[in-house]
Scaffold this active site. Structure first.
Site, PDB file in Angstrom:
ATOM      1  N   HIS A  76      13.670  16.863  -6.790  1.00 44.74           N
ATOM      2  CA  HIS A  76      13.069  16.164  -7.929  1.00 44.74           C
ATOM      3  C   HIS A  76      11.863  15.352  -7.457  1.00 44.74           C
ATOM      4  CE1 HIS A  76      12.520  13.360 -11.260  1.00 44.74           C
ATOM      5  NE2 HIS A  76      12.794  12.349 -10.453  1.00 44.74           N
ATOM      6  N   ASP A 105     -20.826  21.604 -12.014  1.00 48.06           N
ATOM      7  CA  ASP A 105     -19.526  22.069 -11.534  1.00 48.06           C
ATOM      8  C   ASP A 105     -19.160  21.196 -10.345  1.00 48.06           C
ATOM      9  OD1 ASP A 105     -17.301  23.737 -10.531  1.00 48.06           O
ATOM     10  OD2 ASP A 105     -18.097  25.197 -11.951  1.00 48.06           O
ATOM     11  N   TRP A 141      13.210  12.914  -0.176  1.00 48.40           N
ATOM     12  CA  TRP A 141      11.840  13.411   0.031  1.00 48.40           C
ATOM     13  C   TRP A 141      11.203  12.772   1.248  1.00 48.40           C
ATOM     14  CZ3 TRP A 141       6.810  11.247  -0.352  1.00 48.40           C
ATOM     15  CH2 TRP A 141       6.771   9.874  -0.627  1.00 48.40           C
ATOM     16  N   SER A 168      -4.000  21.895   0.466  1.00 48.10           N
ATOM     17  CA  SER A 168      -4.584  21.902  -0.874  1.00 48.10           C
ATOM     18  C   SER A 168      -5.161  20.537  -1.220  1.00 48.10           C
ATOM     19  CB  SER A 168      -3.507  22.316  -1.876  1.00 48.10           C
ATOM     20  OG  SER A 168      -3.852  21.916  -3.165  1.00 48.10           O
ATOM     21  N   SER A 169      -4.402  19.482  -0.921  1.00 44.50           N
ATOM     22  CA  SER A 169      -4.868  18.134  -1.267  1.00 44.50           C
ATOM     23  C   SER A 169      -6.113  17.753  -0.493  1.00 44.50           C
ATOM     24  CB  SER A 169      -3.786  17.099  -0.953  1.00 44.50           C
ATOM     25  OG  SER A 169      -2.722  17.223  -1.820  1.00 44.50           O
ATOM     26  N   HIS A 252       2.573   5.028   2.039  1.00 40.78           N
ATOM     27  CA  HIS A 252       2.110   3.967   1.148  1.00 40.78           C
ATOM     28  C   HIS A 252       0.767   4.281   0.512  1.00 40.78           C
ATOM     29  CE1 HIS A 252       2.983   0.517  -1.104  1.00 40.78           C
ATOM     30  NE2 HIS A 252       1.686   0.270  -1.050  1.00 40.78           N
ATOM     31  N   GLU A 254      -0.147   7.088  -0.139  1.00 43.65           N
ATOM     32  CA  GLU A 254       0.226   8.134  -1.091  1.00 43.65           C
ATOM     33  C   GLU A 254       0.623   7.547  -2.447  1.00 43.65           C
ATOM     34  OE1 GLU A 254       0.220  11.346  -1.342  1.00 43.65           O
ATOM     35  OE2 GLU A 254       1.587  11.629  -3.026  1.00 43.65           O
ATOM     36  N   TYR A 256      -0.513   4.965  -3.760  1.00 38.23           N
ATOM     37  CA  TYR A 256      -1.743   4.549  -4.453  1.00 38.23           C
ATOM     38  C   TYR A 256      -2.571   5.739  -4.876  1.00 38.23           C
ATOM     39  CZ  TYR A 256      -0.407  -0.122  -3.234  1.00 38.23           C
ATOM     40  OH  TYR A 256       0.282  -1.284  -3.138  1.00 38.23           O
ATOM     41  N   SER A 267      -8.865   2.322 -17.524  1.00 36.08           N
ATOM     42  CA  SER A 267     -10.141   1.620 -17.638  1.00 36.08           C
ATOM     43  C   SER A 267     -11.137   2.385 -18.492  1.00 36.08           C
ATOM     44  CB  SER A 267     -10.749   1.393 -16.251  1.00 36.08           C
ATOM     45  OG  SER A 267      -9.830   0.739 -15.415  1.00 36.08           O
ATOM     46  N   HIS A 301       6.664  -2.226   4.858  1.00 34.61           N
ATOM     47  CA  HIS A 301       7.539  -2.880   3.865  1.00 34.61           C
ATOM     48  C   HIS A 301       8.553  -1.897   3.286  1.00 34.61           C
ATOM     49  CE1 HIS A 301       4.311  -1.999   0.585  1.00 34.61           C
ATOM     50  NE2 HIS A 301       5.203  -1.044   0.586  1.00 34.61           N
ATOM     51  N   HIS A 302       8.370  -0.599   3.568  1.00 34.62           N
ATOM     52  CA  HIS A 302       9.365   0.381   3.131  1.00 34.62           C
ATOM     53  C   HIS A 302      10.564   0.416   4.069  1.00 34.62           C
ATOM     54  CE1 HIS A 302       6.842   2.367   0.053  1.00 34.62           C
ATOM     55  NE2 HIS A 302       5.859   1.945   0.816  1.00 34.62           N
ATOM     56  N   THR A 327      -4.648  -6.254  -7.888  1.00 38.07           N
ATOM     57  CA  THR A 327      -3.962  -5.635  -9.023  1.00 38.07           C
ATOM     58  C   THR A 327      -3.968  -6.592 -10.210  1.00 38.07           C
ATOM     59  OG1 THR A 327      -2.546  -4.588  -7.384  1.00 38.07           O
ATOM     60  CG2 THR A 327      -1.903  -4.354  -9.673  1.00 38.07           C
ATOM     61  N   LYS A 330      -7.157  -6.432 -11.999  1.00 40.82           N
ATOM     62  CA  LYS A 330      -7.267  -5.278 -12.885  1.00 40.82           C
ATOM     63  C   LYS A 330      -6.547  -5.536 -14.206  1.00 40.82           C
ATOM     64  CE  LYS A 330      -8.029  -1.305 -11.304  1.00 40.82           C
ATOM     65  NZ  LYS A 330      -9.258  -0.962 -10.613  1.00 40.82           N
ATOM     66  N   ARG A 449      21.376   3.958  -4.085  1.00 36.75           N
ATOM     67  CA  ARG A 449      20.704   5.148  -4.598  1.00 36.75           C
ATOM     68  C   ARG A 449      21.184   6.378  -3.830  1.00 36.75           C
ATOM     69  NH1 ARG A 449      14.697   4.777  -1.804  1.00 36.75           N
ATOM     70  NH2 ARG A 449      14.360   6.694  -2.949  1.00 36.75           N
TER      71      ARG A 449
END
Lengths: 524, 287
Positions: A76, A105, A141, A168-169, A252, A254, A256, A267, A301-302, A327, A330, A449
């Site tokens: 998932h 293009d 994951w 690809s990315s 991390h 990622e 963002y 925006s 922090h993870h 943040t 924003k 979890r």
């Protein structure tokens, strides 16, 4: 070049039917393929989420065995992150960035085609594992060793599918940077670019800097499992925690990568429907850049609970809390844009408003998790699940839906069904909270979890969450149906589409012709 | 930006989808091979062949278009920027492995030896282990081994790669001055130096395996040593192939003093490979 005439480089007698989509170099075609692929993956990943929620409807084991449950949580996440959210943003970038900067293009159109077509094959590799002996990867994951090294036949498929997604990315990101830096229409200075384009420019830098690191990390997993290296084994002088550091150095930024383009979308939408220019445009740009910079120095922090020196914990705690500043800028600017605006509440605006509220909730729970002593309690609990689903579902996914409703008339030339859009919004907004808000409570009360069973005191909240999840999941059929109907026909859209819209993309007719800005527009 | 010219958008191409299918077959084959499937090798080789055909075909198309004068200054800039960011992504790939090396040496190994607040970890896990570098880890994976010193072969290899950086720069200046003979000789020298480097690396690997008992399986030292030098060697191989293609193009009379991005892209790549080697020489062989 200068001798060749215009007709030489267009209209080569386009292949028709399926071949058109295989060989296309058109950013609109490729954008559409990305978006459709993402929608399909959204339903595949969503079905897996519903398997998880069905199992968690009641305590005890009902439908699936724990091993399959873990496969579902793993798949998932991988599918939603790499298959649904990221391709959706890349698809939006493909469609909108050239239109927003007045380019004909993308800068590297064939590479663009390759970036897309790698994805269906990468996900075929990944989904194939469901049918292998031992099933799909079940390590989560995040693929932490040593657990992930116990994966059976699925293991190399997992690693190589991630390599392909990364390829690809990276190519997609290179394309977006080059397009923005090299293809802007005359007069389109950097600080005149629409914020969606700005946010994607910054996101693309993040992608180029971190996707190769993920590729390195999973390569080390591969050699650890099959070729006897000792990167993540203490007996050979390695360290399983090292994987977590490398992974989250990717991971991390990622997260963002999955939210900065959403910031850009919001925006765009709020000024349109508030009929006011965006409040603090340059502050928004600098805030986005600050968030991107900070994302590189907060990764640990993870993993506060795995053990690290006190100085490390303090450093990562403070840098993480620092993210709240840009943040906050924003969120303030979005609200200030709406202040005394002549607001209307069409579907894109409703999703954008919900984003501002609900993403902020996710941001605040993130702040709670940033505090080391508190995180030691919250870690790996449903509170974390609630947190990141608040930033990803009513955050990233709502922003994508807002963007689709916002630009769909530009893509198809037809208005979507506004009434059905509003119903879709309210069903989604209510059910998403029904699903994820109770997870805060069960998490704080100690529900872990990635476990298919739980103590009976968590039963009520889990039942509510499951009802919410099914409601949310089936509401999305309405989204797909609305898109389909809109593509087939409906009320004709004007070029501006929205009363308060401004920017180059609204100067081309709706639907946007196959080729736009063959000659550069002049931006004043 | 020069906007007097019209934009250039290339026509559609089959190569991307061929490449995607090739990559899929290759990954599928290798995955199945790792799972012990008997037919897997064939699938992998077919995939690799398809990818190679794609690379040759795609580049041939681009070279033909370039020689036909279809690319304007803007396209040239796109290629330059694209190559720059591709190299930066490659730098980050190496950064992951350098990061693993630094983490293991500076943190993981000392902690296994009880440094910091890891006294009990040390006592309970591996009480007899003393932190050291090089190491095969507390359980001495792969047994005793010796390492490649910084002198000798690696020093010669460093000299070779640095010299190749000079020869390709000579070729670069020559191409700008329109001196085709010197360009070609500079490239030829660079290719020869690259091949010699690869030959010596291969010799070093054989020496490590046969005489030093230094293997990929020699714990964290072997892992970082072979993965870093191995990926570097793969990049040098790729660089040499790219140089050969460019050399042939120079011999065929491609490139002008003003338009030679193909050459410059490869030169940048070669310098990148060179710089990575310097990092390797300092942190893997020397310190």
């Amino acid at each position: 070049m200068s001798t060749a005439t215009h007709a030489d480089h267009h209209d080569h007698g386009h292949p028709t039917g399926f071949m058109r989509w295989l060989t296309t170099t058109n950013h609109k075609d490729i954008g559409t393929m990305y978006l459709v692929f993402s929608l399909v993956m959204f339903f595949v990943g969503g079905a897996m989420a519903l398997v998880i929620r069905a199992e968690l409807f009641q305590p005890g084991l009902q439908f699936v065995d724990p091993g399959f449950f873990n496969q579902m949580t793993t798949m998932h996440a991988l599918i939603m992150i790499f298959g649904a959210v990221m391709p959706a943003f890349v698809g939006l970038a493909n469609w909108m960035v050239p239109l927003q900067i007045g380019a004909p293009d993308m800068a590297l159109p064939r590479l663009n085609n390759w970036s897309f077509w790698i994805l269906p094959f990468a996900f075929s590799l990944l989904l194939l594992t469901l049918f292998l002996p031992g099933g799909a990867p079940a390590s989560g994951w995040t693929m932490y060793p040593p657990l992930v090294l116990q994966t059976g036949n699925a293991f190399p498929f997992l690693i190589f599918s991630i390599h392909l997604m990364g390829l690809s990315s990276i190519m997609g990101a290179i394309n977006i940077i080059v397009t923005i830096m090299n293809m802007r229409a005359p007069g389109m200075g950097l600080l005149k670019m629409p914020l969606f384009t700005w946010s994607w420019l910054i996101t693309a830098y993040l992608l180029i800097l971190v996707m190769p690191v993920l590729a390195g990390a999973v390569t080390m997993l591969l050699t650890d499992k099959y070729f006897g290296t000792a990167f993540f084994t203490a007996a050979g002088g390695g360290d399983p925690v090292m994987f977590q550091h490398i992974f989250w150095f990717f991971g991390h930024p990622e997260v963002y990568i999955m939210i900065l383009p959403a910031f850009g979308i919001i925006s765009e939408i709020i000024p349109t429907f508030a009929r006011k220019p965006l409040f603090g445009y340059s502050a928004m740009v600098y805030a986005t850049a600050s968030i991107a910079f900070l994302s590189f120095i907060v990764w640990a922090h993870h993993m506060f609970t795995v053990g690290m020196p006190l100085a490390g914990q303090l450093f990562f705690m403070f840098t993480t809390m620092l993210i709240a500043v840009p943040t906050g800028v924003k969120v303030f600017n979005w609200v200030a844009t709406m202040w005394r605006g002549a607001m209307t509440f069409e579907t894109p605006m409703l999703f954008a408003l919900a984003f501002v509220f609900l993403f902020t909730i996710g941001g605040f729970s993130g702040l709670m998790l940033a505090i080391v002593p508190a995180d030691l309690q919250y870690h790996d609990s449903y509170f974390v699940v609630a947190h990141f689903h608040y930033v990803l579902v009513p955050g990233a996914v709502f922003a994508i839906m807002a963007a689709v409703y916002y630009w769909l008339p530009k893509w198809t030339g037809n208005m979507y069904d506004e009434k059905m859009g509003k119903i879709h919004f309210w069903l989604s907004a209510i059910s998403v909270n029904l699903t994820f808000f109770p997870m805060h409570f069960v998490g704080l009360a100690g529900m872990p979890r990635r476990i298919p069973d739980y103590a009976t005191q968590f039963a009520e909240f889990n039942a509510i969450a499951t009802v919410g999840a099914f409601l949310f999941g089936f509401s999305q059929l309405m989204f797909a149906w609305n898109i389909y109907r809109c593509a087939k026909g409906g009320k004709k859209a004007t070029a501006e589409v929205w009363e308060g819209s401004h920017g180059l993309e609204w100067t081309v007719p709706s639907p946007a012709p196959h080729h736009t800005f063959d000659t550069p527009p002049v931006v004043k | 930006m020069d906007h007097s010219e019209r934009y250039y958008v290339p026509h559609g191409s089959y190569w991307p989808i061929v490449g995607a299918v090739g990559l899929f077959l290759m990954m599928l084959g290798v995955s199945a091979w790792l799972n012990g499937s008997s037919l897997a090798g064939w699938v992998a080789w077919i995939g690799i062949a398809v990818v190679l055909v794609m690379i040759v075909g795609w580049f041939a198309t681009v070279i033909d278009e370039s020689e036909a004068g279809m690319y304007n200054a803007q396209v040239d800039r796109s290629f330059r920027m694209g190559m720059t960011w591709f190299i930066i992504s490659e730098v980050m790939f190496f950064a992951a492995f350098f990061g693993a090396l630094f983490y293991a040496r500076q943190l993981a190994i000392p902690w296994l030896g009880g440094e910091g607040n890891n006294f009990f970890t040390h006592l309970l896990l591996y009480p007899g282990y003393e932190a050291a570098w090089p190491t095969g880890g507390p359980e001495a994976w792969g047994g005793d081994f010796r390492i490649m010193g910084a002198g000798g072969l690696p020093a010669i290899n460093t000299a070779i790669l640095l010299t190749s950086g000079v020869t390709i720069t000579i070729a670069h200046h020559a191409i700008k001055e329109g001196n085709r003979a010197l360009t070609s000789w500079g490239l030829f020298a660079t290719i020869v130096l690259g091949v010699v480097f690869l030959f010596l690396q291969a010799y070093e690997y054989v020496h490590a395996y046969q005489d030093l008992n230094l293997r990929l399986t020699s714990g964290i030292y072997g892992s970082t040593f072979f993965m870093l030098t191995g990926f570097h060697g793969m990049h040098v191989t790729l660089g040499v192939i790219m140089l050969i293609v460019i050399w042939i193009r120079v011999l065929k009379g491609h490139f002008t003093p003003r338009q030679h991005f193909g050459f410059e892209g490869v030169a940048w790549y070669w310098h990148f490979v060179d710089v990575v080697w310097l990092g390797l020489y300092i942190f893997v062989y020397w310190l």
